[in-house]
Design an enzyme around this catalytic site. Structure first.
Site, PDB file in Angstrom:
ATOM      1  CG  ASP A   1      11.214  -3.845  -8.277  1.00 22.67           C
ATOM      2  OD1 ASP A   1      10.453  -4.454  -8.448  1.00 22.67           O
ATOM      3  OD2 ASP A   1      11.918  -2.874  -9.012  1.00 22.67           O
TER       4      ASP A   1
ATOM      5  CG  ASP B   1      10.776   0.890 -15.575  1.00 26.95           C
ATOM      6  OD1 ASP B   1      10.390   1.794 -15.473  1.00 26.95           O
ATOM      7  OD2 ASP B   1      11.470   0.629 -14.015  1.00 26.95           O
TER       8      ASP B   1
ATOM      9  CD  GLU C   1      13.664   2.664 -12.761  1.00 25.91           C
ATOM     10  OE1 GLU C   1      12.595   2.585 -12.423  1.00 25.91           O
ATOM     11  OE2 GLU C   1      14.552   1.712 -12.326  1.00 25.91           O
TER      12      GLU C   1
ATOM     13  CG  HIS D   1       9.638  -3.140 -12.388  1.00 21.46           C
ATOM     14  ND1 HIS D   1       9.975  -2.945 -13.758  1.00 21.46           N
ATOM     15  CD2 HIS D   1      10.611  -3.087 -12.004  1.00 21.46           C
ATOM     16  CE1 HIS D   1      11.125  -2.872 -13.803  1.00 21.46           C
ATOM     17  NE2 HIS D   1      11.746  -3.065 -12.665  1.00 21.46           N
TER      18      HIS D   1
ATOM     19  CE1 TYR E   1      -4.465   0.822  -0.062  1.00 23.55           C
ATOM     20  CE2 TYR E   1      -3.565   2.639   1.512  1.00 23.55           C
ATOM     21  CZ  TYR E   1      -4.602   2.102   0.482  1.00 23.55           C
ATOM     22  OH  TYR E   1      -5.938   2.910   0.148  1.00 23.55           O
ATOM     23  N   GLY E   2       1.779   1.077  -0.859  1.00 27.35           N
ATOM     24  CA  GLY E   2       2.587   2.362  -0.999  1.00 27.35           C
ATOM     25  C   GLY E   2       2.042   3.275  -1.935  1.00 27.35           C
TER      26      GLY E   2
END
Length: 330
Positions: A82, A190, A194, A107, A24-25
Site C-alpha cells: 500500500d 479490512d 486487522e 485493496h 510478485y509477492g
C-alpha cells in the site's frame, strides 16, 4: 448481499486483452499464475533485476519493467505494498494510462483515501481474495478456490463488471463464491479487522494471558501452550463450524468457564475502544499517521518490531514450535 459463483461469470471480456500484474509477492505470484493457468494473457511488471524478477521468470511469466507492462497492458493490476503504490503509480504507471484501460487493485486503500487519482476514461476496479496468497494458489491447483470480493469505483467503459468478474473467475475466486462490495466498505472493514481483531486484538490478548500466567509463577512453556498454541484448535473449529458448534466440541468445563468469564475480558470499554479505532479509520486519522510513519522511514514500526521480537513469548514459542515439528530451528 448476492454471492456470485463460477457459472455467473465469463472470461470473454479478457479475451484478446493483456493483464499486467505489478508486483510478485505472495498475492502477485498466486493471482498471476492462476490467471495464466486459466488461459488469460498475463505479464508481470517488476523493478528491473529486482529480487522477484528471476522468481517470476522461473515461474514461466513474461517479465518486464513496470513501465513496459503498464504500456502493454489493457488491465493493470497493482499488487505492491500500500505505502509504495502511489509513488510507483505516479512515476511509472500514470504516464502509460490511456482511455479504455483498467486499473485494478486487491485493496482499496490508495483509491479510497485519494492517494491515487486516476485520469478520466479509465476503469477502476478491485478483485480481492479473502485468503493469503499461498492458499489462493494451492486451492486453485486443487480445483477449487477461496472466496473473494469485487467492486467497481469507476466504470468508464460500461463493461467494468465484465472485466472484474472475469478476473475473479480467472483467479479462481468464483469457484468458492464472490461478493460485490465497494472500495469504502472493503478498505474500512479490512483495516478495522486487522487492527482491532485479527492482528492487533488477538496478539495483545495472547500476550496478556501468557504474561498473567508467568507472573503468577507458572512455567512459561505451560503458559504458551494454554494461551497461544491451542488457539489454533479453537479458531479452526470456529472457522469450520461456527461459534455454536465450537462450544459443542469443547468440554463442558471450557464452555461454562468461557461463557461466564468472557465479558470480563472483552468489556464495554473494549468495544468503545474498537469504535474509536473505527472512527480513526473512517475519518482518515489512521491514514495520516501511517503516511507520516513512511516519511520517517518506518522508524516507529521498526522499533515495535524489535520489541516484539525480544518478548519472552517469542523465545518460548520458538522452542516449542521446534519441539512440535512446526518449524526448523530459528
Amino acid at each position: 448481499m448476492k454471492v456470485f459463483y463460477d457459472s455467473d461469470f465469463k472470461l470473454d471480456a479478457l479475451k484478446e486483452k493483456t493483464i499486467a500484474v505489478i508486483g510478485y509477492g505472495s498475492q502477485g505470484r498466486a493471482q498471476s499464475l492462476n490467471m495464466k493457468d486459466s488461459g488469460l494473457n498475463v505479464v508481470v511488471g517488476l523493478r528491473k533485476n529486482g529480487a522477484s524478477w528471476e522468481n517470476a521468470k522461473a515461474d514461466g511469466h513474461n517479465v518486464m519493467t513496470i513501465e513496459e507492462a503498464a504500456e502493454k497492458a489493457d488491465i493493470i493490476h497493482i499488487l505492491i505494498p500500500d505505502e509504495l503504490q502511489a509513488e510507483v503509480y505516479d512515476a511509472q504507471i500514470k504516464p502509460c494510462l490511456k482511455e479504455g484501460k483498467t486499473l485494478s487493485f486487491s485493496h482499496g486503500f490508495n483509491i479510497h483515501y485519494g492517494f491515487i487519482v486516476p485520469p478520466k476514461g479509465v476503469n477502476v476496479v478491485l478483485v480481492a481474495p479473502k485468503s493469503p496468497g499461498k492458499m489462493v494458489r494451492r486451492t486453485y491447483e486443487e480445483g477449487f478456490g477461496v472466496p473473494g470480493l469485487i467492486c467497481i469505483e469507476i466504470d468508464a467503459t460500461n463493461n467494468a463488471f465484465d472485466i472484474v468478474s472475469a478476473m475473479a473467475k480467472g483467479i479462481g475466486l468464483s469457484r468458492a463464491g464472490v461478493i460485490q462490495t465497494t472500495f469504502k466498505e472493503e478498505t474500512e472493514t479490512d483495516l478495522f479487522g486487522e487492527q482491532a481483531v485479527l492482528c492487533g486484538g488477538v496478539t495483545e490478548l495472547i500476550k496478556a494471558g501468557f504474561e498473567t500466567l508467568v507472573e503468577a509463577g507458572y512455567a512459561p512453556e505451560m503458559a504458551y501452550f494454554e494461551t497461544c498454541h491451542e488457539l489454533k484448535l479453537i479458531v479452526d473449529l470456529i472457522y469450520q463450524k461456527g461459534f455454536k458448534n465450537m462450544w459443542n466440541d469443547v468440554s463442558n468445563t471450557a464452555e461454562y468457564g468461557g461463557l461466564t468469564r468472557r465479558s470480563r475480558i472483552v468489556t464495554a470499554d473494549s468495544k468503545a475502544a474498537m469504535k474509536e479505532i473505527l472512527k480513526e479509520i473512517q475519518d482518515g486519522r489512521f491514514t495520516k499517521e501511517f503516511v507520516l510513519e513512511k516519511q520517517v522511514n518506518h522508524a516507529h514500526l521498526k522499533a515495535m518490531r524489535r520489541i516484539e521480537g525480544e518478548l519472552q513469548i517469542e523465545e518460548v514459542g520458538a522452542k516449542l514450535r521446534k519441539m512440535c515439528g512446526l518449524e526448523k530451528e530459528e
